[in-house]
Design a protein around this motif. Structure first.
Motif, short mmCIF file in Angstrom:
data_model
loop_
_atom_site.label_atom_id
_atom_site.label_comp_id
_atom_site.label_asym_id
_atom_site.label_seq_id
_atom_site.Cartn_x
_atom_site.Cartn_y
_atom_site.Cartn_z
N ARG A 176 8.50 -79.21 -1.82
CA ARG A 176 9.79 -78.54 -1.65
C ARG A 176 10.83 -79.02 -2.66
O ARG A 176 11.65 -78.22 -3.13
N GLY A 177 10.80 -80.29 -2.96
CA GLY A 177 11.78 -80.83 -3.89
C GLY A 177 11.64 -80.31 -5.31
O GLY A 177 12.56 -80.48 -6.12
N LEU A 178 10.52 -79.67 -5.61
CA LEU A 178 10.28 -79.15 -6.96
C LEU A 178 10.66 -77.67 -7.10
O LEU A 178 10.59 -77.12 -8.20
N ILE A 179 11.03 -77.04 -5.99
CA ILE A 179 11.24 -75.59 -5.98
C ILE A 179 12.69 -75.25 -6.33
O ILE A 179 13.62 -75.80 -5.76
N MET A 180 12.86 -74.35 -7.29
CA MET A 180 14.16 -73.79 -7.65
C MET A 180 14.04 -72.27 -7.61
O MET A 180 13.02 -71.71 -8.01
N VAL A 181 15.10 -71.61 -7.13
CA VAL A 181 15.10 -70.14 -7.06
C VAL A 181 16.22 -69.61 -7.95
O VAL A 181 17.40 -69.86 -7.70
N ALA A 182 15.84 -68.90 -8.99
CA ALA A 182 16.82 -68.36 -9.94
C ALA A 182 17.33 -67.00 -9.47
O ALA A 182 16.65 -66.29 -8.72
N ASP A 183 18.52 -66.62 -9.95
CA ASP A 183 19.09 -65.30 -9.62
C ASP A 183 18.16 -64.17 -10.06
O ASP A 183 18.04 -63.16 -9.36
N SER A 184 17.53 -64.34 -11.20
CA SER A 184 16.64 -63.29 -11.71
C SER A 184 15.46 -63.07 -10.76
O SER A 184 15.01 -61.93 -10.57
N GLU A 185 14.97 -64.15 -10.14
CA GLU A 185 13.87 -64.02 -9.19
C GLU A 185 14.32 -63.28 -7.93
O GLU A 185 13.58 -62.46 -7.38
N MET A 186 15.54 -63.59 -7.48
CA MET A 186 16.06 -62.91 -6.28
C MET A 186 16.27 -61.43 -6.53
O MET A 186 15.96 -60.59 -5.68
N LYS A 187 16.81 -61.09 -7.71
CA LYS A 187 17.05 -59.67 -8.02
C LYS A 187 15.73 -58.91 -8.14
O LYS A 187 15.63 -57.75 -7.71
N ARG A 188 14.74 -59.56 -8.72
CA ARG A 188 13.43 -58.91 -8.84
C ARG A 188 12.82 -58.69 -7.45
O ARG A 188 12.26 -57.62 -7.17
N TYR A 189 12.97 -59.66 -6.57
CA TYR A 189 12.46 -59.52 -5.21
C TYR A 189 13.18 -58.36 -4.49
O TYR A 189 12.55 -57.57 -3.79
N TYR A 190 14.49 -58.27 -4.71
CA TYR A 190 15.28 -57.20 -4.08
C TYR A 190 14.79 -55.83 -4.53
O TYR A 190 14.65 -54.90 -3.73
N GLN A 191 14.50 -55.69 -5.83
CA GLN A 191 14.04 -54.41 -6.37
C GLN A 191 12.64 -54.06 -5.84
O GLN A 191 12.35 -52.90 -5.57
N GLU A 192 11.80 -55.07 -5.69
CA GLU A 192 10.42 -54.83 -5.30
C GLU A 192 10.25 -54.65 -3.80
O GLU A 192 9.21 -54.16 -3.34
N PHE A 304 20.71 -48.56 1.57
CA PHE A 304 20.24 -49.92 1.31
C PHE A 304 21.41 -50.90 1.36
O PHE A 304 22.50 -50.62 0.86
N ARG A 305 21.15 -52.04 1.97
CA ARG A 305 22.17 -53.09 2.02
C ARG A 305 22.39 -53.63 0.60
O ARG A 305 21.42 -53.86 -0.13
N PRO A 306 23.63 -53.87 0.22
CA PRO A 306 23.91 -54.37 -1.13
C PRO A 306 23.26 -55.74 -1.38
O PRO A 306 23.10 -56.54 -0.45
N PHE A 307 22.93 -55.99 -2.65
CA PHE A 307 22.27 -57.25 -3.02
C PHE A 307 23.09 -58.46 -2.59
O PHE A 307 22.54 -59.42 -2.03
N GLU A 308 24.39 -58.45 -2.83
CA GLU A 308 25.23 -59.59 -2.49
C GLU A 308 25.23 -59.88 -0.99
O GLU A 308 25.37 -61.01 -0.57
N GLN A 309 25.06 -58.82 -0.22
CA GLN A 309 25.05 -58.99 1.24
C GLN A 309 23.78 -59.66 1.73
O GLN A 309 23.79 -60.35 2.75
N VAL A 310 22.68 -59.48 1.00
CA VAL A 310 21.39 -60.03 1.44
C VAL A 310 20.90 -61.17 0.54
O VAL A 310 19.76 -61.61 0.67
N LYS A 311 21.75 -61.65 -0.35
CA LYS A 311 21.33 -62.66 -1.32
C LYS A 311 20.81 -63.93 -0.66
O LYS A 311 19.77 -64.47 -1.07
N ALA A 312 21.51 -64.42 0.36
CA ALA A 312 21.07 -65.66 1.03
C ALA A 312 19.73 -65.46 1.72
O ALA A 312 18.86 -66.35 1.70
N GLU A 313 19.53 -64.30 2.31
CA GLU A 313 18.26 -63.99 2.97
C GLU A 313 17.12 -63.94 1.95
O GLU A 313 16.02 -64.46 2.19
N ILE A 314 17.40 -63.32 0.79
CA ILE A 314 16.38 -63.24 -0.25
C ILE A 314 16.04 -64.63 -0.79
O ILE A 314 14.88 -64.95 -1.04
N GLN A 315 17.06 -65.45 -0.98
CA GLN A 315 16.83 -66.81 -1.49
C GLN A 315 15.88 -67.57 -0.56
O GLN A 315 14.96 -68.26 -1.03
N SER A 316 16.08 -67.44 0.74
CA SER A 316 15.21 -68.10 1.70
C SER A 316 13.79 -67.57 1.63
O SER A 316 12.82 -68.34 1.67
#
Length: 344
Positions: A176-192, A304-316
């Motif tokens: 877990r300590g090695l994991i980082m989540v970038a904004d680009s990864e979250m946006k890609r997840y949102y699109q997919e 669709f719910r806006p990205f900013e509204q679901v950003k924390a959920e996507i990060q998790s």
């Protein structure tokens, strides 16, 4: 000392023991005052050796090595203890060959799980990951507060909790300590996975419900529903017909059901509505409740719910997925570097 020299020594020891129990000297003539001969002593020794060997064999069968993981052993007694809750669960649900097959699968999975646990504990030791006695005590108290039945006097309890805390800590450090989540990864997840963040489609509906009036009255109900459908197609107001002929609880409101979200309807009705435009009616839809004729008064398309509204959920969600992937890589590396021999 070879077996031949050991045997007389053992017999002599047994003979002396037997003699002392009989109250006779352990040495003396071949035939003692009690009549116990050297032949009797030999028979006694053979019986004693048979008992000792049987006990040793029984102990060997009762517990044995299941797997070797580097310098650690996994014993059959450990595996049985770990498997007991799952085996009890399976025995309540299955029988016969199905039960046996599932028990074997559970055993194989249990061995794998124990091997992985040993590897993780060894990694924790090598990395200097430790759990203090105070942390174990605190964990016990916290579990008691949460209502768990904990026997703090049992040394196995403290050992098990220490082990669990150690496993959590080493996984935190190495995975877990090695994991980082970038904004680009979250946006890609949102699109997919946009469907995951969509509001359900909403309908404003009205209905006419015709119920069979007798157990075998479905045919007559169909006749009444078809007559109403034909009248509606001729332009008769839906509300008037619903008020006069509907058997639904909403009849007094002109059949208005109000706002209904996708997923809240009976599947047969939801399927019928997918191709109906606003202001149009379905055909006759049969369900367990009766025969429905439904009008779509309004339809709100899926949003669709806006990205900013679901950003924390996507990060998790992304963090969870990356953690699982990294954990599998870490475990594969531990296994590749380890000596593992399965004897089960």
């Amino acid at each position: 000392m070879n077996d031949q020299s050991l045997f007389p020594h053992t017999c002599l020891h047994g003979y002396r023991l037997f003699s002392s129990l009989r109250g006779t000297p352990a040495t003396g003539p071949v035939r003692s005052a009690t009549g116990f001969t050297t032949t009797g002593a030999l028979i006694f020794c053979l019986c004693l050796l048979f008992v000792l060997i049987s006990n040793a064999e029984a102990a060997k069968l009762e517990d044995r090595i299941v797997a070797v993981v580097n310098s650690d052993l996994i014993m059959l007694s450990e595996l049985k203890r770990d498997l007991l809750p799952e085996q009890d669960r399976l025995r309540k649900l299955y029988k016969g060959e199905d039960l046996e097959r599932r028990l074997k699968t559970a055993e194989a999975m249990g061995v794998t799980k124990m091997i992985e646990r040993k590897l993780q504990l060894q990694a924790a030791k090598n990395k200097g990951v430790d759990v203090s006695d105070q942390e174990v005590v605190q964990a016990v108290e916290e579990m008691k507060k949460q209502g768990e039945a904990i026997d703090s006097a049992d040394p196995n309890t403290a050992r098990s909790i220490r082990e669990q805390l150690t496993l959590m800590r080493v996984v935190d450090r190495e995975v877990r300590g090695l994991i980082m989540v970038a904004d680009s990864e979250m946006k890609r997840y949102y699109q997919e996975h946009q469907d995951r963040f969509a509001y359900p489609e909403e309908y404003q509906l009205s209905q006419i419900l015709i119920k069979p009036r007798t157990p075998d009255g479905l045919s007559a109900a169909h006749g009444r529903a078809e007559a109403l459908l034909a009248t509606l197609k001729q332009g008769e107001p839906f509300e008037d017909l619903a008020l006069r002929f509907s058997d639904g609880a909403d009849a007094s409101r002109g059949g208005r059901l109000g706002l209904v979200r996708q997923g809240e309807l009976i599947p047969a009705l939801e399927q019928a509505l997918t191709s109906v435009d606003v202001g149009k009616i379905t055909g006759i839809v049969e369900t367990a409740e009766g025969l429905h004729i439904v009008r779509v008064d309004d339809k709100k398309p899926r949003q669709f719910r806006p990205f900013e509204q679901v950003k924390a959920e996507i990060q998790s969600l992304v963090f969870q997925q990356k953690t699982e992937d990294q954990y599998q890589i870490w475990m594969a590396d531990l296994k590749n570097k380890a000596y593992i021999e399965i004897k089960f």
